[in-house]
Design an enzyme around this catalytic site. Structure first.
Site, PDB file in Angstrom:
ATOM      1  N   CYS A 184      -6.070 -15.854   9.214  1.00  0.00           N
ATOM      2  CA  CYS A 184      -7.824 -15.146   8.495  1.00  0.00           C
ATOM      3  C   CYS A 184      -8.611 -15.891   8.623  1.00  0.00           C
ATOM      4  O   CYS A 184      -9.247 -15.273   7.568  1.00  0.00           O
ATOM      5  CB  CYS A 184      -6.898 -13.778   7.615  1.00  0.00           C
ATOM      6  N   HIS A 236     -12.407 -12.909   1.899  1.00  0.00           N
ATOM      7  CA  HIS A 236     -11.429 -11.896   2.822  1.00  0.00           C
ATOM      8  C   HIS A 236     -10.296 -11.151   1.951  1.00  0.00           C
ATOM      9  O   HIS A 236     -10.452 -11.573   0.825  1.00  0.00           O
ATOM     10  CB  HIS A 236      -9.914 -13.581   2.845  1.00  0.00           C
ATOM     11  N   ASN A 245      -7.178  -5.074   5.760  1.00  0.00           N
ATOM     12  CA  ASN A 245      -7.578  -6.853   6.220  1.00  0.00           C
ATOM     13  C   ASN A 245      -7.648  -7.106   7.298  1.00  0.00           C
ATOM     14  O   ASN A 245      -6.749  -6.385   7.742  1.00  0.00           O
ATOM     15  CB  ASN A 245      -6.466  -7.294   5.452  1.00  0.00           C
TER      16      ASN A 245
HETATM   17  O1  UT7 Z   1      -4.255 -12.450   5.097  1.00  0.00           O
HETATM   18  C1  UT7 Z   1      -3.672 -13.615   4.734  1.00  0.00           C
HETATM   19  C2  UT7 Z   1      -3.007 -13.590   3.718  1.00  0.00           C
HETATM   20  N1  UT7 Z   1      -2.339 -11.779   3.368  1.00  0.00           N
HETATM   21  C3  UT7 Z   1      -2.453 -11.518   1.779  1.00  0.00           C
HETATM   22  O2  UT7 Z   1      -2.990 -12.314   1.200  1.00  0.00           O
HETATM   23  C4  UT7 Z   1      -1.293 -10.825   1.507  1.00  0.00           C
HETATM   24  C5  UT7 Z   1      -0.627 -10.817  -0.047  1.00  0.00           C
HETATM   25  N2  UT7 Z   1       0.457  -9.942  -0.422  1.00  0.00           N
HETATM   26  C6  UT7 Z   1       0.137  -9.023  -1.181  1.00  0.00           C
HETATM   27  O3  UT7 Z   1      -1.325  -8.222  -0.828  1.00  0.00           O
HETATM   28  C7  UT7 Z   1       0.880  -7.924  -1.572  1.00  0.00           C
HETATM   29  O4  UT7 Z   1       1.977  -8.922  -2.206  1.00  0.00           O
HETATM   30  C8  UT7 Z   1       1.381  -7.069  -1.265  1.00  0.00           C
HETATM   31  C9  UT7 Z   1       0.141  -5.848  -0.723  1.00  0.00           C
HETATM   32  C10 UT7 Z   1       1.643  -7.392   0.550  1.00  0.00           C
HETATM   33  C11 UT7 Z   1       2.480  -5.653  -1.619  1.00  0.00           C
HETATM   34  O5  UT7 Z   1       2.790  -6.324  -3.254  1.00  0.00           O
HETATM   35  P1  UT7 Z   1       3.362  -6.938  -4.242  1.00  0.00           P
HETATM   36  O6  UT7 Z   1       2.209  -6.080  -5.481  1.00  0.00           O
HETATM   37  O7  UT7 Z   1       3.383  -8.224  -4.076  1.00  0.00           O
HETATM   38  O8  UT7 Z   1       5.118  -6.143  -3.592  1.00  0.00           O
HETATM   39  P2  UT7 Z   1       6.326  -6.814  -3.394  1.00  0.00           P
HETATM   40  O9  UT7 Z   1       5.622  -6.997  -2.241  1.00  0.00           O
HETATM   41  O10 UT7 Z   1       6.367  -7.624  -4.496  1.00  0.00           O
HETATM   42  O11 UT7 Z   1       7.261  -5.362  -3.601  1.00  0.00           O
HETATM   43  C12 UT7 Z   1       7.126  -4.465  -5.304  1.00  0.00           C
HETATM   44  C13 UT7 Z   1       7.512  -2.953  -4.918  1.00  0.00           C
HETATM   45  C14 UT7 Z   1       9.249  -3.544  -3.847  1.00  0.00           C
HETATM   46  O12 UT7 Z   1      10.032  -2.555  -4.643  1.00  0.00           O
HETATM   47  P3  UT7 Z   1      11.151  -2.999  -5.484  1.00  0.00           P
HETATM   48  O13 UT7 Z   1      12.040  -3.662  -5.110  1.00  0.00           O
HETATM   49  O14 UT7 Z   1      10.436  -3.150  -6.864  1.00  0.00           O
HETATM   50  O15 UT7 Z   1      12.184  -1.619  -5.641  1.00  0.00           O
HETATM   51  C15 UT7 Z   1       8.975  -3.443  -2.831  1.00  0.00           C
HETATM   52  O16 UT7 Z   1      10.131  -2.660  -1.873  1.00  0.00           O
HETATM   53  O17 UT7 Z   1       7.341  -2.029  -4.171  1.00  0.00           O
HETATM   54  C16 UT7 Z   1       7.564  -2.179  -3.034  1.00  0.00           C
HETATM   55  N3  UT7 Z   1       7.016  -1.771  -2.077  1.00  0.00           N
HETATM   56  C17 UT7 Z   1       6.179  -0.760  -1.260  1.00  0.00           C
HETATM   57  N4  UT7 Z   1       6.357   0.957  -2.112  1.00  0.00           N
HETATM   58  C18 UT7 Z   1       5.511   1.181  -1.223  1.00  0.00           C
HETATM   59  C19 UT7 Z   1       6.462  -2.231  -0.844  1.00  0.00           C
HETATM   60  N5  UT7 Z   1       5.226  -2.272   0.092  1.00  0.00           N
HETATM   61  C20 UT7 Z   1       5.090  -0.920  -0.342  1.00  0.00           C
HETATM   62  C21 UT7 Z   1       4.300   0.384   0.247  1.00  0.00           C
HETATM   63  N6  UT7 Z   1       4.600   1.856  -0.253  1.00  0.00           N
HETATM   64  N7  UT7 Z   1       3.260  -0.132   0.953  1.00  0.00           N
END
Ligand code: UT7
Length: 326
Positions: free
Chosen positions: A117, A253, A283
């Site tokens: 990225c 970004h 993204n």
């Molecule tokens: O460009 C390169 C760099 N990349 C980035 O900067 C991306 C960085 N990361 C992020 O943007 C975020 O971490 C994400 C958007 C990928 C995820 O958000 P988060 O707030 O960190 O969520 P999480 O991974 O901690 O997941 C929280 C919950 C989980 O469920 P439980 O375990 O709490 O029951 C996940 O399974 O959300 C769940 N989850 C979803 N639910 C509905 C994860 N993805 C989804 C989804 N829809 N698409």
């Protein structure tokens, strides 16, 4: 200070997006996800997805043609072409070589940069060094991706995040201030947190597509990204002896609105001074910063003489920033 006060200035910008829009509601049909979750956690509402017959080079070509049309510059007068991409058309020749031929450019140096990225910021940094040193006069810097080609559409943790597109800037040597400084960094120690773990040399897996897909520990990447972008912003301001109040626009970004807001907060910038496109592009990896820049310029928000802070963070990890007097 650059040699003989030689700066690279942005002459024109351009961009291209695939026609097909995929909304969060479309993804609700195929994944266990919701529009509410995606918008609240990422800020994304929709993204563009390239059809099978539209490649990274196709998108880059469209964006570059726009730049030549807008600037009136002859492609043959460009001395250097760099394409930031993680999703090249072919293993080789590079996308830059394919693009150079299509644009009818002369035999200028042309190569790809893979910094995930951060690819555009890396490419911009390289082009800026060439112009500052006096080695070249005009450089075309592209960020172009078809990242949705390597998305596992069954993985809700990644499938909702990415989109396709291309953005480009044409740089020219000038006595007037332009790119003030660029800063690039990497830390390969975190390679496994964000990667596609197959390739030509290591081999492919015995599964559909050879196992080519984006793998990401989103939560851990998020925390490192916020911390690291905070540091790169400090480094960039310090290198220019500049106070954060002197930055007119943040052009970040576009991975996650919450990461963008954290960087804006660090700079004490109201969100009205931050260019946000993540809601409609998702993204787009290397393409995200030049797409946002082109939107800012085309909508007449960014004006000549204003200070722009560009930053990016991505797989590798890689990260970087550029401070530009537009
Ligand atoms: O460009 C390169 C760099 N990349 C980035 O900067 C991306 C960085 N990361 C992020 O943007 C975020 O971490 C994400 C958007 C990928 C995820 O958000 P988060 O707030 O960190 O969520 P999480 O991974 O901690 O997941 C929280 C919950 C989980 O469920 P439980 O375990 O709490 O029951 C996940 O399974 O959300 C769940 N989850 C979803 N639910 C509905 C994860 N993805 C989804 C989804 N829809 N698409």
């Amino acid at each position: 200070m650059p040699n003989n006060m030689q700066f690279s200035r942005i002459i024109a910008t351009g961009s291209a997006l695939p026609e097909k829009v995929v909304t969060n509601h479309d993804l609700e049909e195929i994944l266990d996800t919701s529009d509410t979750w995606i918008r609240e956690r990422t800020g994304i509402c929709e993204r563009r997805v390239a059809p099978a017959d539209q490649t990274t080079c196709d998108l880059a070509e469209e964006a570059c043609r726009q730049v030549f049309e807008r600037s009136g510059v002859d492609p043959k007068s460009v001395d250097l072409l760099i394409v930031g991409t993680t999703t090249p058309d072919l293993v080789f020749p590079s996308t830059a070589c394919l693009l150079q031929h299509r644009l009818g450019m002369e035999e200028c140096g042309a190569f790809d940069v893979n910094a995930a990225c951060s690819g555009f910021i890396y490419a911009l940094s390289v082009a800026d060094q060439f112009i500052r040193s006096g080695a070249v006069r005009r450089a075309l810097v592209v960020g172009a991706e078809t990242l949705t080609r390597m998305i596992d559409w069954n993985d809700r943790g990644t499938a909702v995040l990415f989109g396709d597109g291309a953005g480009v800037v044409l740089l020219e040597a000038s006595d007037e201030a332009g790119v003030l400084s660029t800063h690039i960094h990497a830390n390969g120690g975190h390679a496994n947190l964000l990667c596609a773990d197959v390739g030509v040399s290591r081999g492919f897996k015995n599964e559909p597509g050879g196992g080519l897909k984006v793998l990401m520990s989103g939560n851990e990447v998020f925390r490192v990204a916020v911390r690291t972008l905070g540091r790169i912003v400090d480094e960039t301001l310090a290198a220019n002896s500049m106070d954060k109040s002197e930055i007119d626009w943040l052009i970040p970004h576009q991975a996650n609105l919450r990461i963008i807001q954290a960087t804006a907060k660090k700079l004490d910038m109201p969100m009205e001074r931050v260019i946000v496109t993540v809601h409609k592009h998702g993204n787009t990896s290397s393409a995200s910063v030049p797409l946002a820049l082109d939107e800012a310029v085309s909508s007449n928000r960014v004006k000549r003489g204003e200070n722009l802070l560009l930053e990016a963070f991505g797989g590798g990890f890689t990260w970087g920033a550029a401070l530009i007097r537009y």
